[in-house]
Design a protein around this motif. Structure first.
Motif, mmCIF file in Angstrom:
data_model
loop_
_atom_site.group_PDB
_atom_site.id
_atom_site.type_symbol
_atom_site.label_atom_id
_atom_site.label_comp_id
_atom_site.label_asym_id
_atom_site.label_seq_id
_atom_site.Cartn_x
_atom_site.Cartn_y
_atom_site.Cartn_z
ATOM 1 N N ILE A 25 0.824 -1.211 0.000
ATOM 2 C CA ILE A 25 0.000 0.000 0.000
ATOM 3 C C ILE A 25 0.859 1.262 0.000
ATOM 4 O O ILE A 25 0.663 2.189 -0.784
ATOM 5 N N GLU A 26 1.861 1.262 0.884
ATOM 6 C CA GLU A 26 2.664 2.483 1.014
ATOM 7 C C GLU A 26 3.481 2.759 -0.240
ATOM 8 O O GLU A 26 3.875 3.888 -0.497
ATOM 9 N N ASP A 27 3.769 1.701 -0.974
ATOM 10 C CA ASP A 27 4.620 1.875 -2.147
ATOM 11 C C ASP A 27 3.861 1.583 -3.428
ATOM 12 O O ASP A 27 4.415 1.090 -4.398
ATOM 13 N N ILE A 28 2.583 1.895 -3.407
ATOM 14 C CA ILE A 28 1.748 1.573 -4.558
ATOM 15 C C ILE A 28 2.281 2.231 -5.832
ATOM 16 O O ILE A 28 2.130 1.731 -6.935
ATOM 17 N N LYS A 29 2.969 3.329 -5.630
ATOM 18 C CA LYS A 29 3.519 4.062 -6.760
ATOM 19 C C LYS A 29 4.469 3.184 -7.585
ATOM 20 O O LYS A 29 4.579 3.325 -8.803
ATOM 21 N N LEU A 30 5.134 2.267 -6.896
ATOM 22 C CA LEU A 30 6.104 1.428 -7.587
ATOM 23 C C LEU A 30 5.422 0.418 -8.501
ATOM 24 O O LEU A 30 6.035 -0.144 -9.391
ATOM 25 N N LEU A 31 4.135 0.160 -8.231
ATOM 26 C CA LEU A 31 3.430 -0.810 -9.070
ATOM 27 C C LEU A 31 2.773 -0.135 -10.265
ATOM 28 O O LEU A 31 2.344 -0.814 -11.197
ATOM 29 N N GLU A 32 2.695 1.190 -10.226
ATOM 30 C CA GLU A 32 1.995 1.891 -11.303
ATOM 31 C C GLU A 32 2.481 1.529 -12.695
ATOM 32 O O GLU A 32 1.678 1.237 -13.580
ATOM 33 N N PRO A 33 3.803 1.520 -12.930
ATOM 34 C CA PRO A 33 4.253 1.182 -14.287
ATOM 35 C C PRO A 33 3.781 -0.206 -14.719
ATOM 36 O O PRO A 33 3.606 -0.462 -15.909
ATOM 37 N N ILE A 34 3.587 -1.098 -13.747
ATOM 38 C CA ILE A 34 3.181 -2.458 -14.102
ATOM 39 C C ILE A 34 1.683 -2.504 -14.364
ATOM 40 O O ILE A 34 1.210 -3.194 -15.265
ATOM 41 N N LEU A 35 0.934 -1.720 -13.576
ATOM 42 C CA LEU A 35 -0.524 -1.808 -13.671
ATOM 43 C C LEU A 35 -1.090 -0.993 -14.827
ATOM 44 O O LEU A 35 -2.041 -1.410 -15.467
ATOM 45 N N TYR A 36 -0.493 0.157 -15.064
ATOM 46 C CA TYR A 36 -1.053 1.026 -16.118
ATOM 47 C C TYR A 36 -0.059 1.178 -17.249
ATOM 48 O O TYR A 36 1.130 1.349 -17.019
ATOM 49 N N THR A 37 -0.569 1.130 -18.462
ATOM 50 C CA THR A 37 0.288 1.310 -19.624
ATOM 51 C C THR A 37 -0.353 2.352 -20.517
ATOM 52 O O THR A 37 -1.476 2.174 -20.967
ATOM 53 N N GLY A 38 0.365 3.429 -20.721
ATOM 54 C CA GLY A 38 -0.205 4.516 -21.498
ATOM 55 C C GLY A 38 0.293 4.497 -22.934
ATOM 56 O O GLY A 38 1.097 3.651 -23.313
ATOM 57 N N PRO A 39 -0.203 5.455 -23.729
ATOM 58 C CA PRO A 39 0.218 5.508 -25.138
ATOM 59 C C PRO A 39 1.711 5.782 -25.278
ATOM 60 O O PRO A 39 2.342 5.326 -26.221
ATOM 61 N N LYS A 40 2.288 6.510 -24.321
ATOM 62 C CA LYS A 40 3.721 6.826 -24.405
ATOM 63 C C LYS A 40 4.542 5.550 -24.495
ATOM 64 O O LYS A 40 5.524 5.471 -25.228
ATOM 65 N N PHE A 41 4.112 4.565 -23.732
ATOM 66 C CA PHE A 41 4.845 3.304 -23.735
ATOM 67 C C PHE A 41 4.855 2.702 -25.135
ATOM 68 O O PHE A 41 5.895 2.299 -25.658
ATOM 69 N N TYR A 42 3.665 2.685 -25.759
ATOM 70 C CA TYR A 42 3.602 2.059 -27.079
ATOM 71 C C TYR A 42 4.409 2.840 -28.103
ATOM 72 O O TYR A 42 5.078 2.254 -28.960
ATOM 73 N N ILE A 43 4.368 4.162 -27.985
ATOM 74 C CA ILE A 43 5.152 4.966 -28.930
ATOM 75 C C ILE A 43 6.637 4.638 -28.777
ATOM 76 O O ILE A 43 7.345 4.388 -29.752
ATOM 77 N N THR A 44 7.085 4.592 -27.510
ATOM 78 C CA THR A 44 8.494 4.270 -27.267
ATOM 79 C C THR A 44 8.840 2.917 -27.866
ATOM 80 O O THR A 44 9.853 2.764 -28.558
ATOM 81 N N VAL A 45 7.986 1.939 -27.595
ATOM 82 C CA VAL A 45 8.286 0.596 -28.081
ATOM 83 C C VAL A 45 8.361 0.571 -29.604
ATOM 84 O O VAL A 45 9.275 -0.031 -30.179
ATOM 85 N N VAL A 46 7.420 1.250 -30.248
ATOM 86 C CA VAL A 46 7.426 1.236 -31.712
ATOM 87 C C VAL A 46 8.705 1.875 -32.244
ATOM 88 O O VAL A 46 9.369 1.343 -33.141
ATOM 89 N N CYS A 47 9.091 3.015 -31.654
ATOM 90 C CA CYS A 47 10.321 3.676 -32.110
ATOM 91 C C CYS A 47 11.519 2.755 -31.927
ATOM 92 O O CYS A 47 12.346 2.584 -32.835
ATOM 93 N N LEU A 48 11.596 2.148 -30.755
ATOM 94 C CA LEU A 48 12.735 1.269 -30.498
ATOM 95 C C LEU A 48 12.730 0.093 -31.465
ATOM 96 O O LEU A 48 13.768 -0.286 -32.013
ATOM 97 N N LEU A 49 11.536 -0.452 -31.701
ATOM 98 C CA LEU A 49 11.461 -1.600 -32.614
ATOM 99 C C LEU A 49 11.915 -1.205 -34.015
ATOM 100 O O LEU A 49 12.545 -2.004 -34.714
ATOM 101 N N ALA A 50 11.606 0.034 -34.401
ATOM 102 C CA ALA A 50 12.023 0.475 -35.737
ATOM 103 C C ALA A 50 13.543 0.473 -35.849
ATOM 104 O O ALA A 50 14.112 -0.019 -36.826
ATOM 105 N N VAL A 51 14.201 1.002 -34.809
ATOM 106 C CA VAL A 51 15.670 1.019 -34.837
ATOM 107 C C VAL A 51 16.212 -0.411 -34.834
ATOM 108 O O VAL A 51 17.154 -0.746 -35.562
ATOM 109 N N ILE A 52 15.584 -1.261 -34.026
ATOM 110 C CA ILE A 52 16.049 -2.647 -33.969
ATOM 111 C C ILE A 52 15.877 -3.311 -35.335
ATOM 112 O O ILE A 52 16.762 -4.043 -35.802
ATOM 113 N N ALA A 53 14.759 -3.023 -35.989
ATOM 114 C CA ALA A 53 14.525 -3.628 -37.308
ATOM 115 C C ALA A 53 15.624 -3.218 -38.282
ATOM 116 O O ALA A 53 16.117 -4.044 -39.062
#
Ligand code: SF4
Ligand code: SF4
Lengths: 472, 228
Positions: A25-53
């Motif tokens: 409970i006290e450290d719920i903030k640490l779970l946020e990245p795991i529980l919520y995934t926003g559009p920023k994450f997908y944009i980052t992943v797509v950009c990274l995947l492009a470079v990897i490709a």
């Protein structure tokens, strides 16, 4: 939301998780990245995947056509890939080593940073190994190293020590992760099968804690000599040959120092990014950056000392074969690399970090980025100049410049490393929850008790009434 | 056991490059063209290298010196190979197993004479040449390292011949292509372990020297200084 999870009857999960595992409970903030995934994450992943490709495409080209698509030739047989190898293995150093040392000395401020450091090690080492494989003319015959391995070759020493290091640092990352995985298993709904498998039935009993802490402290001790050995053997690949400016006894410690140096810098950058992206200013505080900056500053001077020793010894000895390489670095075709390296590894970071006013998080990040650029250049001018002016034939020097293939693969390595790191933060807490909990619960008392033992017992006069100085 | 070696008399060598060409034809070295050669990608197991190791200061003699792999008796290249793809056999020949080499190029960086070559791409020969490859020498695939083998296939052929005729190998039966081709007779090839052989007599002459002798690689290709 959490409560909802526990009462979900469809999944047949324990509605009241084992009482030994505290809800985060006290450290719920640490779970946020795991529980919520926003559009920023997908944009980052797509950009990274492009470079990897792009990198994958470059490698496919190289696989098909042969290493002729690189800028390599005779006599510069090694270039970017070997530089990358040394660079990545170097970065991998910091994580495990720093975390192990901080654990052993019981530095309490380590609690929130060890995990992010350990992840760097494990992820980046893959790219160190990967670059060696990319460099092979016949990657399809890779297994010959096992089938026909010759232990007299320093490359085989590398294979052995890196394998051990990878295994150990993965274990060392995994062990402190177990209680956190159990928290995720018990208090979240995502990827439950994964967490259940990885938690290894952790219920947080005192016995389990004792075993885990024993294992962690054993690993912390064992992993240090292994980490030191890894970078020493990486340097031996060069130092064991008789080539000018490679054949030097200083290389072992020089590489270890350089590795820790670039590793700390990488850790600072990673922590700053995590702090910024996941808004973890409460966990990764100014104090952490300040302490790491001071460590980086010390390493700046250590690096300068080793570099100075190396160049002075060569210069004073004045052997023609060595001097040829020496002048190539000081005033020849590799002078820009050399002097930028001196500026970015020493002048700029020292100027920033020496001053308390500029030793902020931003300052530390700038200094760290400089250090990593400088350390890449350092590895480059260790590998390439010695090859580009061999003892024989005289006067033959074909300049090396990497092609798009090598650049793309380098970019892809960075992108893939970032991607793995991001994915890790999406699956596991990047700050150790249970260690923070434990810190809040026990450390303050423990540290107070420990501090007391540092100090001499206060003198207690037998007769409390007696004023000091009065004769009995 | 024989110890094969070669003496190159720089007093006789005219730098005509006959040995270089003979080697290329004998060992199926592919032509690479000017562009690739500029990038250091040509194959010259026998190469003419500029050398200024002779003459008195301040007027050293600049000359060209034919340099095969020197078949070091203490070869730095062999030590570093992680898979034993390059090795020294009991007759002193430093050989290369093309089918085992993983192409790490550690040996090429360890050889102080830069006498090793890497296959940057699949070798190609233009039309008429491709019909005249030497069937005794295997074609190297891309991605492996190659170098002078001291025409090891010629030794095998000579041995087979001797065995077929049921007699020992005669001296002079096994000669490398370069030594055979040299019009000036500057290259003498033979068994260094036999004190009576011409090559070992020359190797002990006062003019004899080894390339980069101070490195302790102990080459079995020995040069004779000009003069005398
Ligand atoms: S000359 Fe080079 S390739 Fe030949 S044996 Fe000596 S070290 Fe090896
Ligand atoms: S390139 Fe081939 S021969 Fe050379 S060290 Fe690597 S595996 Fe051995």
């Amino acid at each position: 939301m959490m409560q909802h999870v526990h009462t979900d009857p469809r999944r047949g999960l324990p509605t009241a998780p084992s009482s030994n595992i505290r809800p985060p409970i006290e450290d719920i903030k640490l779970l946020e990245p795991i529980l919520y995934t926003g559009p920023k994450f997908y944009i980052t992943v797509v950009c990274l995947l492009a470079v990897i490709a792009l990198g994958v495409f470059a490698y496919m080209t190289q696989y098909r056509e042969g290493l002729g698509v690189t800028g390599l030739g005779r006599p510069v047989y090694w270039g970017f890939y070997i530089t990358n190898f040394v660079f990545f293995i170097g970065i991998s150093h910091a994580g495990t080593l720093i975390s192990a040392i901080l654990r052993i000395v019981g530095a309490e401020w380590r609690r929130t940073i060890t995990r992010s450091a350990e992840v760097i090690t494990v992820m980046v080492i893959l790219f160190g190994v990967g670059n060696i494989l990319i460099d092979l003319g016949r990657p399809d015959r890779m297994l010959n190293v096992v089938l026909f391995g010759k232990l007299r070759s320093p490359l085989l020493w590398d294979v052995c020590s890196i394998t051990v290091y990878l295994t150990m640092s993965t274990t060392y990352l995994y062990l402190p992760l177990i209680p956190d995985i159990a928290i995720l298993r018990d208090y979240t709904t995502k990827h439950r099968w994964l967490y259940r498998m990885l938690a290894l039935g952790w219920t947080g009993t005192p016995r389990q804690h004792r075993v885990l802490e024993l294992l962690i402290s054993v690993m912390a001790i064992v992993v240090i000599p292994v980490a030191v050995s890894v970078h020493t053997v990486v340097s031996f690949v060069f130092a064991m040959t008789i080539q000018p400016m490679w054949h030097s006894a200083i290389f072992g410690p020089y590489f270890v120092v350089g590795a820790i140096f670039s590793g700390i810098a990488a850790l600072i950058v990673a922590m700053a990014l995590i702090r910024w992206v996941y808004d973890l200013g409460d966990y990764l505080k100014d104090l952490h950056f300040n302490n790491l900056s001071l460590m980086l500053l010390v390493m700046c001077f250590a690096w300068f000392y080793f570099t100075g020793s190396e160049f002075l010894t060569t210069f004073y000895g004045n052997e023609p074969a060595h001097m040829g390489i020496f002048w190539m670095k000081i005033s020849g075709p590799y002078a820009p690399h050399f002097w930028v390296m001196v500026a970015t590894c020493f002048v700029i970071p020292v100027a920033i970090l020496c001053n308390k006013r500029t030793r902020t998080i931003l300052g530390a990040v700038i200094a760290s980025i400089c250090v990593n650029i400088g350390m890449y250049l350092e590895r480059f001018i260790i590998v390439v100049p010695s090859l580009s002016q061999p003892r024989l034939p005289h006067a033959e020097s074909i300049p090396y410049s990497p092609t798009w293939v090598e650049w793309s693969i380098l970019a892809a390595c960075f992108a893939a490393f970032t991607l793995l790191y991001v994915l890790f933060t999406k699956l596991f807490p990047i700050v150790s929850i249970w260690e923070v909990q434990e810190g809040r619960e026990n450390s303050i008392a423990e540290v107070t008790a420990r501090l007391k033992t540092y100090l001499p017992e206060p003198y207690v006069p037998e007769d409390k009434e007696q004023p000091i100085g009065a004769t009995p | 056991m024989a110890k094969w070696g070669m003496v190159i008399d720089l007093d006789r060598c005219t730098a005509c490059q006959g040995c270089v060409t003979a080697c290329q034809a004998e060992n199926n070295l592919p032509p690479t063209g000017a562009v690739e050669a500029d990038r250091g990608r040509n194959y010259t197991w026998m190469e003419m290298i500029p050398f200024s190791g002779e003459g008195e200061h301040p007027k050293p003699i600049e000359r060209l010196l034919p340099r095969p792999c020197l078949h070091c008796d203490n070869p730095p290249c062999v030590k570093v190979c992680p898979v034993g793809a390059t090795f020294k056999n009991e007759e002193g020949i430093v050989g290369q197993i093309f089918s085992r080499c993983i192409g790490c190029r550690y040996c090429t960086t360890a050889c102080p004479y830069t006498a090793r070559y890497f296959n940057w791409s699949t070798p190609k020969w233009p039309a008429p040449m491709s019909d005249h490859l030497n069937p005794d020498v295997s074609i190297r695939p891309k991605g492996v390292v190659e170098k002078c083998t001291l025409c090891h296939h010629r030794l095998q052929n000579a041995r087979d011949q001797a065995r077929a005729e049921n007699r020992p190998l005669r001296s002079g039966e096994y000669v490398t292509a370069c030594a055979e081709a040299c019009p000036a007779g500057a290259m003498v090839f033979g068994d260094m372990s036999n004190p009576e052989s011409e090559v070992s007599k020359l190797a002990h002459s006062r003019r004899a020297f080894k390339l980069l002798e101070d490195l302790g690689t102990d080459p079995k290709v020995i040069y004779l200084r000009e003069g005398d």
